[in-house]
Design a protein around this motif. Structure first.
Motif, PDB file in Angstrom:
ATOM      1  N   ALA A 143      -1.585 -12.689 -40.573  1.00 54.00           N
ATOM      2  CA  ALA A 143      -0.115 -12.828 -41.437  1.00 54.00           C
ATOM      3  C   ALA A 143       0.301 -11.459 -41.098  1.00 54.00           C
ATOM      4  CB  ALA A 143      -1.004 -13.532 -42.804  1.00 54.00           C
ATOM      5  N   ARG A 144      -0.441 -10.451 -41.460  1.00 57.41           N
ATOM      6  CA  ARG A 144       0.643  -9.192 -41.303  1.00 57.41           C
ATOM      7  C   ARG A 144       1.351  -9.148 -40.174  1.00 57.41           C
ATOM      8  NH1 ARG A 144      -4.281  -7.135 -40.554  1.00 57.41           N
ATOM      9  NH2 ARG A 144      -4.398  -6.616 -42.742  1.00 57.41           N
ATOM     10  N   TRP A 145       0.848 -10.492 -38.790  1.00 49.03           N
ATOM     11  CA  TRP A 145       1.805 -10.236 -37.357  1.00 49.03           C
ATOM     12  C   TRP A 145       2.953 -10.936 -38.364  1.00 49.03           C
ATOM     13  CZ3 TRP A 145       4.034 -13.806 -34.807  1.00 49.03           C
ATOM     14  CH2 TRP A 145       4.864 -13.031 -33.690  1.00 49.03           C
ATOM     15  N   ALA A 146       2.813 -12.655 -38.659  1.00 46.72           N
ATOM     16  CA  ALA A 146       4.226 -12.424 -39.520  1.00 46.72           C
ATOM     17  C   ALA A 146       5.188 -12.571 -39.737  1.00 46.72           C
ATOM     18  CB  ALA A 146       3.721 -14.110 -39.971  1.00 46.72           C
ATOM     19  N   LEU A 147       4.425 -11.243 -40.939  1.00 45.89           N
ATOM     20  CA  LEU A 147       5.484 -10.599 -41.345  1.00 45.89           C
ATOM     21  C   LEU A 147       6.254  -8.828 -40.540  1.00 45.89           C
ATOM     22  CD1 LEU A 147       3.783 -10.060 -45.270  1.00 45.89           C
ATOM     23  CD2 LEU A 147       5.444 -11.704 -44.523  1.00 45.89           C
ATOM     24  N   THR A 148       5.147  -8.858 -39.691  1.00 44.44           N
ATOM     25  CA  THR A 148       5.866  -8.050 -38.825  1.00 44.44           C
ATOM     26  C   THR A 148       6.999  -8.489 -37.845  1.00 44.44           C
ATOM     27  OG1 THR A 148       4.280  -8.163 -36.542  1.00 44.44           O
ATOM     28  CG2 THR A 148       4.466  -6.421 -39.111  1.00 44.44           C
ATOM     29  N   HIS A 149       6.537  -9.768 -37.414  1.00 43.84           N
ATOM     30  CA  HIS A 149       7.174 -10.837 -36.579  1.00 43.84           C
ATOM     31  C   HIS A 149       8.650 -10.983 -37.720  1.00 43.84           C
ATOM     32  CE1 HIS A 149       9.131 -13.352 -34.153  1.00 43.84           C
ATOM     33  NE2 HIS A 149       9.316 -14.470 -35.160  1.00 43.84           N
ATOM     34  N   VAL A 150       9.023 -11.315 -38.281  1.00 37.13           N
ATOM     35  CA  VAL A 150      10.532 -11.694 -39.749  1.00 37.13           C
ATOM     36  C   VAL A 150      10.927  -9.970 -39.816  1.00 37.13           C
ATOM     37  CG1 VAL A 150      10.886 -12.220 -41.862  1.00 37.13           C
ATOM     38  CG2 VAL A 150       9.743 -13.355 -40.516  1.00 37.13           C
ATOM     39  N   ILE A 151      10.272  -8.912 -40.001  1.00 27.95           N
ATOM     40  CA  ILE A 151      10.869  -7.220 -39.837  1.00 27.95           C
ATOM     41  C   ILE A 151      11.651  -7.862 -38.244  1.00 27.95           C
ATOM     42  CG2 ILE A 151      10.953  -4.992 -39.567  1.00 27.95           C
ATOM     43  CD1 ILE A 151       8.030  -5.663 -41.969  1.00 27.95           C
ATOM     44  N   GLY A 152      11.331  -7.659 -37.312  1.00 25.66           N
ATOM     45  CA  GLY A 152      11.672  -7.730 -36.906  1.00 25.66           C
ATOM     46  C   GLY A 152      12.655  -8.851 -35.672  1.00 25.66           C
ATOM     47  N   GLU A 153      12.504  -9.884 -35.812  1.00 24.02           N
ATOM     48  CA  GLU A 153      13.378 -10.927 -36.174  1.00 24.02           C
ATOM     49  C   GLU A 153      14.766 -10.683 -36.776  1.00 24.02           C
ATOM     50  OE1 GLU A 153      15.222 -15.869 -36.020  1.00 24.02           O
ATOM     51  OE2 GLU A 153      12.974 -15.492 -35.582  1.00 24.02           O
ATOM     52  N   LEU A 154      14.763 -10.052 -38.173  1.00 25.26           N
ATOM     53  CA  LEU A 154      15.586  -9.811 -38.859  1.00 25.26           C
ATOM     54  C   LEU A 154      16.703  -8.555 -38.818  1.00 25.26           C
ATOM     55  CD1 LEU A 154      13.840 -10.731 -42.230  1.00 25.26           C
ATOM     56  CD2 LEU A 154      16.090 -11.837 -40.664  1.00 25.26           C
ATOM     57  N   ALA A 155      15.691  -7.748 -38.107  1.00 25.04           N
ATOM     58  CA  ALA A 155      16.721  -6.056 -37.285  1.00 25.04           C
ATOM     59  C   ALA A 155      17.178  -6.348 -36.461  1.00 25.04           C
ATOM     60  CB  ALA A 155      15.863  -5.775 -37.224  1.00 25.04           C
ATOM     61  N   ARG A 156      17.379  -7.310 -36.050  1.00 30.38           N
ATOM     62  CA  ARG A 156      17.993  -7.690 -34.046  1.00 30.38           C
ATOM     63  C   ARG A 156      19.230  -8.500 -34.921  1.00 30.38           C
ATOM     64  NH1 ARG A 156      13.482  -8.863 -32.076  1.00 30.38           N
ATOM     65  NH2 ARG A 156      13.107 -11.357 -33.204  1.00 30.38           N
ATOM     66  N   HIS A 157      19.094  -9.977 -35.866  1.00 32.53           N
ATOM     67  CA  HIS A 157      20.071 -10.520 -36.489  1.00 32.53           C
ATOM     68  C   HIS A 157      21.201  -9.801 -37.595  1.00 32.53           C
ATOM     69  CE1 HIS A 157      19.021 -13.727 -34.159  1.00 32.53           C
ATOM     70  NE2 HIS A 157      17.867 -14.232 -35.418  1.00 32.53           N
ATOM     71  N   ALA A 158      20.191  -8.250 -37.857  1.00 27.09           N
ATOM     72  CA  ALA A 158      21.084  -7.619 -39.103  1.00 27.09           C
ATOM     73  C   ALA A 158      22.384  -6.723 -37.945  1.00 27.09           C
ATOM     74  CB  ALA A 158      20.513  -6.366 -39.472  1.00 27.09           C
ATOM     75  N   GLY A 159      21.622  -6.330 -37.026  1.00 33.26           N
ATOM     76  CA  GLY A 159      22.806  -5.905 -35.405  1.00 33.26           C
ATOM     77  C   GLY A 159      23.646  -6.686 -35.092  1.00 33.26           C
ATOM     78  N   HIS A 160      23.382  -7.857 -34.680  1.00 34.51           N
ATOM     79  CA  HIS A 160      24.430  -8.441 -34.524  1.00 34.51           C
ATOM     80  C   HIS A 160      25.404  -8.518 -36.006  1.00 34.51           C
ATOM     81  CE1 HIS A 160      21.037 -11.156 -32.352  1.00 34.51           C
ATOM     82  NE2 HIS A 160      21.472 -10.430 -31.449  1.00 34.51           N
ATOM     83  N   ALA A 161      25.018  -8.936 -37.148  1.00 34.20           N
ATOM     84  CA  ALA A 161      26.083  -9.024 -38.010  1.00 34.20           C
ATOM     85  C   ALA A 161      26.622  -7.748 -38.303  1.00 34.20           C
ATOM     86  CB  ALA A 161      24.708  -9.363 -39.439  1.00 34.20           C
ATOM     87  N   ASP A 162      26.071  -6.725 -37.992  1.00 36.83           N
ATOM     88  CA  ASP A 162      27.313  -4.979 -37.680  1.00 36.83           C
ATOM     89  C   ASP A 162      27.798  -5.354 -37.016  1.00 36.83           C
ATOM     90  OD1 ASP A 162      25.221  -3.730 -39.811  1.00 36.83           O
ATOM     91  OD2 ASP A 162      23.483  -3.270 -38.153  1.00 36.83           O
ATOM     92  N   VAL A 163      27.894  -6.142 -35.612  1.00 29.59           N
ATOM     93  CA  VAL A 163      28.551  -5.307 -34.598  1.00 29.59           C
ATOM     94  C   VAL A 163      29.712  -6.829 -34.887  1.00 29.59           C
ATOM     95  CG1 VAL A 163      29.522  -6.859 -31.994  1.00 29.59           C
ATOM     96  CG2 VAL A 163      26.928  -5.068 -32.650  1.00 29.59           C
ATOM     97  N   ILE A 164      29.464  -8.013 -35.482  1.00 27.33           N
ATOM     98  CA  ILE A 164      30.390  -9.152 -35.888  1.00 27.33           C
ATOM     99  C   ILE A 164      31.337  -8.080 -36.772  1.00 27.33           C
ATOM    100  CG2 ILE A 164      31.033 -11.314 -37.120  1.00 27.33           C
ATOM    101  CD1 ILE A 164      27.930 -12.327 -35.797  1.00 27.33           C
ATOM    102  N   ARG A 165      30.589  -7.907 -37.902  1.00 24.60           N
ATOM    103  CA  ARG A 165      31.418  -7.596 -38.824  1.00 24.60           C
ATOM    104  C   ARG A 165      32.410  -6.053 -38.456  1.00 24.60           C
ATOM    105  NH1 ARG A 165      32.269  -7.575 -44.859  1.00 24.60           N
ATOM    106  NH2 ARG A 165      33.710  -6.168 -44.950  1.00 24.60           N
TER     107      ARG A 165
END
Length: 187
Positions: free
Chosen positions: A141-163
């Motif tokens: 379960a801890r791996w799943a949460l770290t995976h979510v953090i990584g995916e969301l961080a990537r998408h936060a970067g995408h959102a930064d560039v788009i904005r």
């Protein structure tokens, strides 16, 4: 909210706090935008901010359910909706307000699921997808949460560039605006 992840104590709280902080960062990306701006794709990519918000909300809901319930195919509530691929999220016609309402509902659900995790070491089955190695039988379960953090961080970067491509506003400025602070204040 700021850029710094809020202080948390204990492994589970630190993981949950990081997931929620990344979700909050993605949410700020649409602050003050019109529906047309939030649905625009101003970069070489076809991504738009409403699509990223919807996708991140579904990622958080689905993966938190798997981590909490240790199941392969998460059964998220009907009001969250079915899983959608990125193209469907980007094409979804919901307004910014409707997208934020959906996003907030998913984040509330995901937060409850993450809080209900009793054992971060508990095994959860690997989802059936061609991009996961076939020899893996489970992950924690801890791996799943770290995976979510990584995916969301990537998408936060995408959102930064788009904005920034839409109106030049960056994350620091948006965080200040969301918090009601003057982004031009002296430090």
């Amino acid at each position: 909210m700021g850029f710094l992840v809020p202080q948390a104590h204990g492994e589970k709280d630190v993981l949950i706090t990081n997931v929620l902080h990344q979700l909050a960062q993605v949410r700020t990306s649409v602050y003050g935008l019109s529906n047309e701006q939030a649905h625009s794709a101003p970069t070489a990519s076809s991504l738009n901010l409403t699509g990223l918000l919807r996708h991140c909300a579904l990622v958080a809901a689905g993966w938190s359910t798997m981590a909490a319930q240790q199941i392969n195919m998460p059964d998220v509530p009907g009001d969250i909706g079915e899983d959608m691929d990125m193209e469907d999220c980007v094409a979804h016609p919901a307004t910014v307000d409707e997208t934020l309402e959906f996003f907030d509902r998913c984040v509330t659900y995901a937060s409850g699921q993450m809080e209900s995790i009793a054992d971060l070491s508990a095994p959860m089955p690997i989802p059936d997808a061609p991009w996961f190695p076939p020899e893996l039988e489970f992950w924690e379960a801890r791996w799943a949460l770290t995976h979510v953090i990584g995916e969301l961080a990537r998408h936060a970067g995408h959102a930064d560039v788009i904005r920034e491509s839409i109106d030049g506003k960056g994350s620091y400025e948006l965080n200040d605006l969301v918090d009601g602070l003057d982004p031009n204040r002296e430090w």
